[in-house]
Design a protein around this motif. Structure first.
Motif, PDB file in Angstrom:
ATOM      1  N   GLU A  10       0.839  -1.198   0.000  1.00 47.86           N
ATOM      2  CA  GLU A  10       0.000   0.000   0.000  1.00 47.86           C
ATOM      3  C   GLU A  10       0.882   1.259   0.000  1.00 47.86           C
ATOM      4  N   LEU A  12       0.952   4.961   0.949  1.00 47.84           N
ATOM      5  CA  LEU A  12       0.172   5.889   1.751  1.00 47.84           C
ATOM      6  C   LEU A  12       0.128   7.256   1.076  1.00 47.84           C
ATOM      7  N   SER A  15      -3.580  11.583   3.554  1.00 51.34           N
ATOM      8  CA  SER A  15      -4.635  11.299   4.536  1.00 51.34           C
ATOM      9  C   SER A  15      -4.341  10.052   5.366  1.00 51.34           C
ATOM     10  N   THR A  16      -3.484   9.185   4.868  1.00 52.42           N
ATOM     11  CA  THR A  16      -3.217   7.935   5.597  1.00 52.42           C
ATOM     12  C   THR A  16      -1.802   7.892   6.179  1.00 52.42           C
ATOM     13  N   ALA A  17      -0.976   8.853   5.848  1.00 49.05           N
ATOM     14  CA  ALA A  17       0.418   8.833   6.321  1.00 49.05           C
ATOM     15  C   ALA A  17       0.471   9.069   7.826  1.00 49.05           C
ATOM     16  N   PRO A  18       1.313   8.310   8.527  1.00 49.24           N
ATOM     17  CA  PRO A  18       1.451   8.504   9.974  1.00 49.24           C
ATOM     18  C   PRO A  18       1.971   9.897  10.316  1.00 49.24           C
ATOM     19  N   ALA A  38       6.620   4.765   4.457  1.00 53.17           N
ATOM     20  CA  ALA A  38       5.807   5.374   5.514  1.00 53.17           C
ATOM     21  C   ALA A  38       4.951   4.351   6.247  1.00 53.17           C
ATOM     22  N   THR A  39       4.791   3.153   5.664  1.00 58.27           N
ATOM     23  CA  THR A  39       4.010   2.127   6.371  1.00 58.27           C
ATOM     24  C   THR A  39       4.765   1.597   7.586  1.00 58.27           C
TER      25      THR A  39
END
Ligand code: SF4
Lengths: 189, 285
Positions: A10, A12, A15-18, A38-39
């Protein structure tokens, strides 16, 4: 927007990045390597720090660095990095024939008449294109033209590039559309 | 060094906890599956959810290392923790290190399970059970059929057996609404002190987001508790939510969960420089 259809992992986005990765997304799409790293946020900053230093501007100069990155990527068969660094190499002044020679599409001597650069490429080839010990004659030839610290620097660049090569290849990271279009337009895809 | 000094944790985490920069409780998501499927569930939990369990060994190690780092308590949530057959033994091992707050839905305390839970009668263990209304039909609208009946039957049984029970009420309305007075009275009638009755808003993440329920909250609005799951460590117990089947990663701190110092230091780094949030005014807890 990343092309998530090709990637095995996936990618990122903003909106989904830590939290700790957000800084890399604030200026827009940071590319699939950052989006994949970034996962695992605890690796992102140290990995980018290493890669950024190893591939970025250094004492040995941008031409030698791009030569190492593109040659290593070609030896490793990394489509993503070959595309990306064909574009960068052309941008920093390598000629189309030099790029083709590094990619193995022309004899090396045709692209690189300079013995000094061929010695450096010999060292890169021994690191990235072979396993086992590096022959003495390759080392001696490289040392005849380059300082030991130059070879240390270029070896770090080769190592960081090999990490990116295997990362991008393993996860099938997609080349950015604009890069592909440019290379196609210039006959360098 | 005296015995007392030996027991006091030192280091940046301990200092941050002592000074109130870092909340003292570490949260663990023991699992993600649940026998219920509440409409506002942050984790989209249901009987069919992927389990994503921490192991008993991991949970005990987290408690031990959290104590050594200077944290002051652990909370366990899910999913429904009591679906794990080994939970009671594990909690009893964890409380050797730190006080344990165990969130659950209060519907699994019949027969053997009740007697197993009764072993949790311990001054440093509290069971926090969800109950949203004094009216069965209102409560059950979000939490499912017969939820109210099961909870009001279980709570007195647990208390009779010496288990400390707290009640958590999740509401879409104002937190101080007089509508909650009859519920407060019901809770008090079981002998649960007012401080052990937690009223909190629905947070718009997970399934609550899908249904447009609850309050919007960004990272700094969410209490900055360290929260550990099988998928990694997160900022806050509202961090590891699930939306449309995908684990939310916006509040992911690290994939590394052990040693606990790795995510704890990442949390501390994330807190520094973060402006004060609205967690106090929103009442998120
Ligand atoms: S809110 Fe709690 S009880 Fe309800 S489905 Fe989610 S985990 Fe289960």
């Amino acid at each position: 927007m990343n092309d998530v259809s090709m990637s095995r992992v996936e990618l990122l986005d903003a909106s989904t990045a830590p939290l700790s990765a957000q800084q890399f997304f604030s200026g827009g799409d940071p590319g699939p390597i950052v989006a994949a790293l970034a996962t695992v946020p605890e690796l992102l900053v140290p990995a980018l720090g290493f890669v950024g230093s190893a591939l970025g501007a250094g004492a040995i100069g941008v031409r030698a660095k791009e030569l190492a990155i593109l040659r290593t990527s070609a030896l490793q068969g990394c489509t993503y990095c070959i595309h990306a660094h064909t574009a960068v190499s052309l941008d920093v002044g390598l000629s189309p024939d030099e790029v083709r020679a590094l990619r193995g599409e022309l004899p090396l001597e045709d692209g690189f008449p300079s013995a000094r650069e061929r010695a450096l490429i010999g060292w890169i080839d021994a690191l990235a294109g072979a396993t086992g010990p590096v022959p003495d004659d390759v080392w001696t030839e490289a040392r005849d033209h380059w300082a030991a610290h130059d070879l240390v620097e270029i070896s770090v660049t080769v190592g960081a590039t090999m990490f990116l090569n295997r990362f991008a290849t393993g996860f099938q990271l997609p080349t950015a559309t604009h890069v592909l279009e440019r290379l196609q337009a210039e006959g360098m895809a | 060094m005296t015995d007392v000094e030996e027991r006091i944790a030192h280091g940046p985490i301990a200092d941050a906890v002592r000074s109130g920069v870092l909340p003292g409780r570490v949260w663990l998501y023991s699992n993600y599956h649940c026998n219920l499927a509440c409409s506002y569930c942050l984790t989209e939990s249901s009987p069919r959810s992927e389990r994503r369990e921490l192991t008993a060994e991991q949970m005990i190690a987290i408690a031990e290392q959290s104590k050594d780092l200077g944290f002051t308590g652990v909370g366990i949530t899910g999913g429904e923790p009591f679906l794990l057959p080994w939970l009671t033994d594990t909690v009893l091992d964890m409380v050797e290190f730190l006080p344990v707050l165990l969130l659950n839905n209060g519907t699994l305390f019949a027969g053997d399970r009740l007697e197993r839970a009764a072993r949790l009668a311990h001054p440093d263990i509290a069971l926090q059970i969800s109950l949203d209304s004094h009216l069965a039909d209102i409560n059950d609208m979000a939490r499912g059929p017969e939820n109210f009946a099961k909870v009001v039957a279980s709570v007195p049984r647990l208390i009779e057996r010496g288990v400390r029970v707290r009640i958590a009420t999740t509401t879409g309305g104002p937190l101080d609404s007089s509508h909650l007075d009859p519920l407060r009275a019901l809770v008090a009638s079981w002998g649960v002190p007012p401080d052990d009755h937690i009223v909190r808003p629905i947070v718009r993440r997970g399934r609550a987001d899908e249904f447009g329920l609850g309050v919007q909250a960004i990272a700094r609005d969410i209490p900055s508790e360290l929260c550990i799951t099988a998928d990694g460590a997160f900022w806050g117990s509202f961090g590891p939510t699930v939306s449309n089947g995908r684990l939310d990663t916006d509040l992911l701190l690290t994939r590394t969960i052990l040693p606990v110092s790795v995510p704890a230091n990442a949390l501390l780094a994330a807190i520094s420089g973060m402006p004060e949030g609205a967690d106090a005014t929103l009442g998120i807890r």
